[in-house]
Design a protein around this motif. Structure first.
Motif, PDB file in Angstrom:
ATOM      1  N   ALA A 147       2.234  17.478  -4.529  1.00  0.00           N
ATOM      2  CA  ALA A 147       2.424  16.155  -3.920  1.00  0.00           C
ATOM      3  C   ALA A 147       3.706  16.116  -3.087  1.00  0.00           C
ATOM      4  O   ALA A 147       3.737  15.495  -2.019  1.00  0.00           O
ATOM      5  CB  ALA A 147       2.469  15.083  -5.009  1.00  0.00           C
ATOM      6  N   PHE A 157      -1.298  14.691 -16.559  1.00  0.00           N
ATOM      7  CA  PHE A 157      -0.057  14.988 -15.852  1.00  0.00           C
ATOM      8  C   PHE A 157       1.176  14.725 -16.721  1.00  0.00           C
ATOM      9  O   PHE A 157       2.232  15.290 -16.474  1.00  0.00           O
ATOM     10  CB  PHE A 157       0.047  14.153 -14.564  1.00  0.00           C
ATOM     11  N   GLN A 188       3.192   6.910  -8.148  1.00  0.00           N
ATOM     12  CA  GLN A 188       2.884   7.955  -9.131  1.00  0.00           C
ATOM     13  C   GLN A 188       3.710   9.213  -8.885  1.00  0.00           C
ATOM     14  O   GLN A 188       4.152   9.871  -9.823  1.00  0.00           O
ATOM     15  CB  GLN A 188       1.396   8.284  -9.105  1.00  0.00           C
ATOM     16  N   LEU A 189       3.914   9.506  -7.611  1.00  0.00           N
ATOM     17  CA  LEU A 189       4.752  10.650  -7.256  1.00  0.00           C
ATOM     18  C   LEU A 189       6.168  10.432  -7.795  1.00  0.00           C
ATOM     19  O   LEU A 189       6.782  11.335  -8.378  1.00  0.00           O
ATOM     20  CB  LEU A 189       4.768  10.801  -5.723  1.00  0.00           C
ATOM     21  N   LEU A 232      11.686   2.464 -15.646  1.00  0.00           N
ATOM     22  CA  LEU A 232      11.681   1.267 -14.796  1.00  0.00           C
ATOM     23  C   LEU A 232      13.044   1.056 -14.146  1.00  0.00           C
ATOM     24  O   LEU A 232      13.152   0.799 -12.936  1.00  0.00           O
ATOM     25  CB  LEU A 232      11.337   0.073 -15.682  1.00  0.00           C
ATOM     26  N   ARG A 255      -4.904  11.661 -16.900  1.00  0.00           N
ATOM     27  CA  ARG A 255      -5.195  12.767 -15.989  1.00  0.00           C
ATOM     28  C   ARG A 255      -4.525  14.073 -16.425  1.00  0.00           C
ATOM     29  O   ARG A 255      -4.643  15.097 -15.744  1.00  0.00           O
ATOM     30  CB  ARG A 255      -4.754  12.398 -14.578  1.00  0.00           C
ATOM     31  N   LYS A 266       2.097   1.641  -3.512  1.00  0.00           N
ATOM     32  CA  LYS A 266       1.028   2.070  -4.427  1.00  0.00           C
ATOM     33  C   LYS A 266       0.756   3.551  -4.277  1.00  0.00           C
ATOM     34  O   LYS A 266       0.501   4.252  -5.238  1.00  0.00           O
ATOM     35  CB  LYS A 266      -0.262   1.289  -4.110  1.00  0.00           C
ATOM     36  N   GLY A 267       0.791   4.005  -3.032  1.00  0.00           N
ATOM     37  CA  GLY A 267       0.479   5.409  -2.764  1.00  0.00           C
ATOM     38  C   GLY A 267       1.560   6.367  -3.225  1.00  0.00           C
ATOM     39  O   GLY A 267       1.304   7.559  -3.373  1.00  0.00           O
ATOM     40  N   GLU A 270       0.831  -1.207   0.000  1.00  0.00           N
ATOM     41  CA  GLU A 270       0.000   0.000   0.000  1.00  0.00           C
ATOM     42  C   GLU A 270       0.869   1.263   0.000  1.00  0.00           C
ATOM     43  O   GLU A 270       0.546   2.244  -0.666  1.00  0.00           O
ATOM     44  CB  GLU A 270      -0.936   0.004   1.220  1.00  0.00           C
ATOM     45  N   ARG A 306      -2.213   6.101 -16.957  1.00  0.00           N
ATOM     46  CA  ARG A 306      -3.163   6.693 -16.006  1.00  0.00           C
ATOM     47  C   ARG A 306      -2.781   8.164 -15.775  1.00  0.00           C
ATOM     48  O   ARG A 306      -3.643   9.046 -15.710  1.00  0.00           O
ATOM     49  CB  ARG A 306      -3.102   5.925 -14.686  1.00  0.00           C
TER      50      ARG A 306
END
Lengths: 124, 191
Positions: free
Chosen positions: A105, A75, A27-28, A45, A73, A23-24, A20, A69
């Motif tokens: 962020a 970004f 993206q940052l 990667l 959005r 996952k959180g 988790e 994704r």
């Protein structure tokens, strides 16, 4: 096993918790990696893996949907580059909106890190 | 050992129903990635494919992101509307006969199953649109049934209430399952 914690597998905490956290923050990290220059997937990667000392050892099949994704959005945007020699690659670059999101962020991240550090000091 | 072409064919199959342009772009990107990966690992195609993940899971992640193309969603909506027209319960048709009622019950079951599938597979918005179209198709079917049997058609208040209730239910069945899936599916947190 959660990718990225092979070498430092913890016995007591759940793998879900670590997953988790990743996952959180993935993206940052992706936006941060694109902040200075455009990059293609395999390059992202590798840099993500190397810079995080293996913590973000993403399952490769999850990277591209994550990038797309971000693109959905607004970004990042992407374009194909076909070199005279070698294979065509799809490059991703951060947009102005992505820069603003990254800046916000990072601010949230810093506040969270500072707050968490202060709380964790209590454990010493 | 699976080849890159065979792997990409399997991913392509998993992307069925998505926008053709997006599918093509995804496959080009995956091919580019695999070429880079094989170049970096000393030519081991199997390891490069394994690192990318099984084709079904890879395709599923893209599908969760893009869903079905607009032409497929339009098709789902059209099917829901057409089937909806055949769900009108007609107890008496012409002289007599209760058979059309069972026909409508059959179509109604098909419609419910179809709407649940659309809602979960294509999302609650596509499901809602299909549900509304199904209800509209049902009302249109009702109008046709009244017009054809103008002299013998008998509508009771209870029958009309049940008819409208089921029509309303079609809309909810189109919307709720997709909404529930979204709520319980725990998508990855986004910035």
């Amino acid at each position: 096993m959660v990718p990225g914690i092979h070498a430092t597998r913890m016995a007591e905490i759940s793998q879900e918790w670590t997953a988790e956290l990743k996952k959180g923050s993935v993206q940052l990290c992706l936006l941060a990696l694109l902040a200075k220059e455009q990059k293609y997937g395999f390059q992202i990667l590798k840099e993500l893996r190397d810079l995080s000392a293996g913590f973000f050892d993403l399952k490769e099949g999850t990277l591209y949907p994550a990038l797309r994704r971000l693109e959905e959005r607004g970004f990042v945007d992407s374009h194909w580059v076909e070199p005279e020699k070698g294979i065509p690659r799809k490059y991703y670059r951060i947009t102005d909106r992505g820069r603003r999101a990254l800046s916000e962020a990072i601010e949230v991240w810093n506040r969270m890190a500072a707050g968490t550090r202060r709380v964790l000091e209590e454990a010493r | 050992m699976i080849s890159i072409d065979a792997y990409l064919t399997a991913v392509h199959r998993g992307l069925g129903g998505m926008d053709p342009g997006v599918r093509k772009d995804i496959l080009l990107e995956l091919r580019s990635h695999l070429t880079d990966s094989v170049g970096a690992n000393g030519g081991n195609v199997g390891a490069a494919i394994q690192a990318l993940g099984d084709p079904e899971s890879v395709a599923r992640r893209y599908r969760e992101l893009y869903g079905y193309s607009s032409s497929y969603r339009l098709l789902f909506t059209a099917i829901a509307g057409i089937v909806g027209a055949f769900t009108v319960p007609v107890l008496f048709f012409g002289e007599a006969g209760i058979f059309p009622f069972f026909v409508s019950a059959f179509f109604l079951s098909i419609e419910f199953i179809f709407l649940i599938w659309v809602s979960t597979a294509a999302g609650n918005r596509a499901g809602l649109l299909a549900g509304v179209t199904a209800a509209v198709g049902r009302l249109a079917g009702f109008g046709v049934a009244v017009a054809v049997n103008r002299d013998t058609f008998l509508i009771t208040p209870d029958g009309l209430a049940a008819f409208l209730l089921v029509s309303l239910l079609l809309i909810f069945v189109g919307w709720i399952p997709g909404k529930a899936k979204k709520a319980w599916g725990r998508p990855p947190p986004e910035l």
